[in-house]
Motif scaffolding. Structure first.
Motif, mmCIF file in Angstrom:
data_model
loop_
_atom_site.group_PDB
_atom_site.id
_atom_site.type_symbol
_atom_site.label_atom_id
_atom_site.label_comp_id
_atom_site.label_asym_id
_atom_site.label_seq_id
_atom_site.Cartn_x
_atom_site.Cartn_y
_atom_site.Cartn_z
ATOM 1 N N LYS A 177 0.815 -1.452 0.024
ATOM 2 C CA LYS A 177 -0.135 -0.298 -0.243
ATOM 3 C C LYS A 177 0.896 1.463 -0.026
ATOM 4 O O LYS A 177 0.700 1.951 -0.415
ATOM 5 C CB LYS A 177 -0.975 0.058 1.617
ATOM 6 N N GLU A 181 1.242 4.215 -3.441
ATOM 7 C CA GLU A 181 1.059 5.448 -3.413
ATOM 8 C C GLU A 181 2.314 6.435 -3.636
ATOM 9 O O GLU A 181 1.895 7.192 -4.072
ATOM 10 C CB GLU A 181 0.840 5.671 -1.618
ATOM 11 N N ARG A 184 2.327 6.229 -7.500
ATOM 12 C CA ARG A 184 1.793 6.713 -8.121
ATOM 13 C C ARG A 184 2.259 8.446 -8.520
ATOM 14 O O ARG A 184 1.944 8.943 -9.215
ATOM 15 C CB ARG A 184 0.463 7.184 -7.431
#
Length: 430
Positions: A177, A181, A184
């Motif tokens: 996760k 993040e 991105r």
């Protein structure tokens, strides 16, 4: 207005139409992975890509010079002759028809085919129809188009696979996760670089074609610099095309080839940007599509456990292999239509007939695309594992699929018969 200037005006309009299709056809090269991973919202992504395509178009004119002088053999034409100049104008015009037709057809299927090679193919076919083998600059085409076309996706795939494997090895202790993040944010930067690279490479190809038309019409000489108005017009047009979306191809690259995560997306985009910007600086007319698709495929190879949909990949490769021949065939046929009509009337009438045929083909394909629309609302929907394009209704059905449809229909009919609440079948008027 003389006949030559009227034909020149039609050629410039057609060239800008090709530039527009190039924009929406190739938006996926820069933004498909960012949209697929959620790094950017669909409309935000295409707006950023459009702005950077506009900027990129002003970075260099080296590729434009390659297109203007490296496809059609200008030595075959006596440019001081009005007849030869008019013939060269028709070659440019009918070559553009080949490029536009192939762009629209592959967009309909959602296939990321090369707009550059479609243009080159169209010009090769038209030049061959007009002047035979002597009308084509074969040595330049082999060195600056064919060899890069074969090598670039392989190199991009290898570099991207290595980068992807390295990224996952370095970050293997970071939770998925958190890792996604952060990557991105990196994706946004690399996607912007690819958009900039696309503008620097692909907008110039249309600049080169328009400049070639100006030379043919006697409005420019072959060794002068590309006029500023040509650069501005092509930059604005490719940006407008990019802004229109090109969602069908975005869907295939973002969802159909590899189920991609943010680290993969960043690795693919960084690889694509580095290769395309380097080639543009050297005047090499590299296909953005080949590089970007090879990079995305490489991320599926480089990530352990990732799946590459080889059926979709093979469909893309098949389209790549036939792009130049198919576009050349359309360019060849278009030249004969224009000159065949001209034999009975005038060159202007032949060009207008070809232009009308082009518009009709474009309208038919746009109408067909609207029967199975792809847009920002469904571009990220799950990909059907059995589909090899965004429009499965255009694919031949396998016997298994036909049998499955028959079984579903039989089950539905049985359910209706056994359900007393179902309405009785209605008689049909024949």
């Amino acid at each position: 207005m003389t006949a030559t200037l009227l034909i020149l005006a039609i050629v410039v309009i057609t060239a800008l139409a090709f530039d527009f299709t190039n924009g929406f056809h190739d938006t996926a090269n820069a933004m498909a992975t960012s949209i697929a991973t959620g790094a950017l919202k669909p409309f935000t992504a295409v707006a950023i890509s459009a702005a950077l395509n506009l900027v990129g178009a002003f970075l260099s004119v080296n590729v434009a010079a390659t297109v203007a002088k490296g496809i059609v053999n200008l030595d075959s034409y006596n440019l001081s002759s009005a007849t030869d100049g008019e013939n060269l104008l028709i070659v440019v015009f009918t070559g553009l028809i080949g490029g536009i037709f192939w762009n629209l057809f592959t967009w309909l299927l959602g296939l990321p085919s090369s707009s550059s090679h479609a243009l080159f193919g169209g010009l090769i076919g038209a030049a061959f129809a007009a002047m035979g083998t002597g009308g084509v600059a074969w040595s330049s085409i082999m060195g600056k188009i064919i060899v890069p076309a074969l090598a670039s996706p392989v190199i991009a795939a290898l570099v991207s696979a290595t980068a992807t494997a390295l990224v996952y090895w370095v970050t293997n202790t970071i939770p998925d996760k958190t890792k996604n993040e952060h990557f991105r944010h990196g994706q946004i930067v690399t996607a912007c670089l690819v958009s900039l690279a696309h503008g620097a490479g692909d907008a110039q190809k249309t600049m080169g074609v328009i400049f070639l038309a100006l030379v043919a019409a006697g409005e420019a000489v072959s060794d002068q610099r590309i006029p500023t108005w040509v650069i501005v017009a092509c930059a604005v047009t490719i940006a407008a095309g990019t802004l229109s979306g090109g969602w069908r191809v975005i869907r295939t690259l973002g969802k159909g080839l590899v189920e991609i995560e943010s680290p993969q997306g960043m690795a693919a985009e960084a690889t694509s940007a580095a290769i395309i910007l380097t080639s543009a600086a050297g005047g090499m007319a590299l296909s953005t599509t080949h590089v970007s698709t090879g990079s995305i495929m490489g991320t599926g190879i480089g990530k352990k456990g990732a799946e590459v949909r080889w059926g979709v990949a093979m469909r893309m490769v098949s389209a790549w292999l036939i792009t130049i021949p198919c576009a050349a065939a359309v360019g060849f046929a278009s030249w004969w239509v224009a000159t065949g009509v001209s034999a009975a009337t005038t060159t202007t009438v032949g060009v207008i007939v070809d232009f009308i045929i082009l518009i009709a083909m474009a309208v038919i394909m746009v109408i067909r695309a609207r029967m199975n629309p792809v847009d920002a609302s469904n571009v990220n929907d799950e990909w059907d594992a059995d589909a090899e394009s965004v429009d499965s209704s255009l694919e031949p059905k396998t016997p298994a699929a036909v049998a499955n449809e028959g079984a579903v229909a039989t089950a539905a009919a049985a359910s209706t018969i056994n359900d007393p609440a179902s309405p009785a079948p209605q008689a049909k008027n024949l």
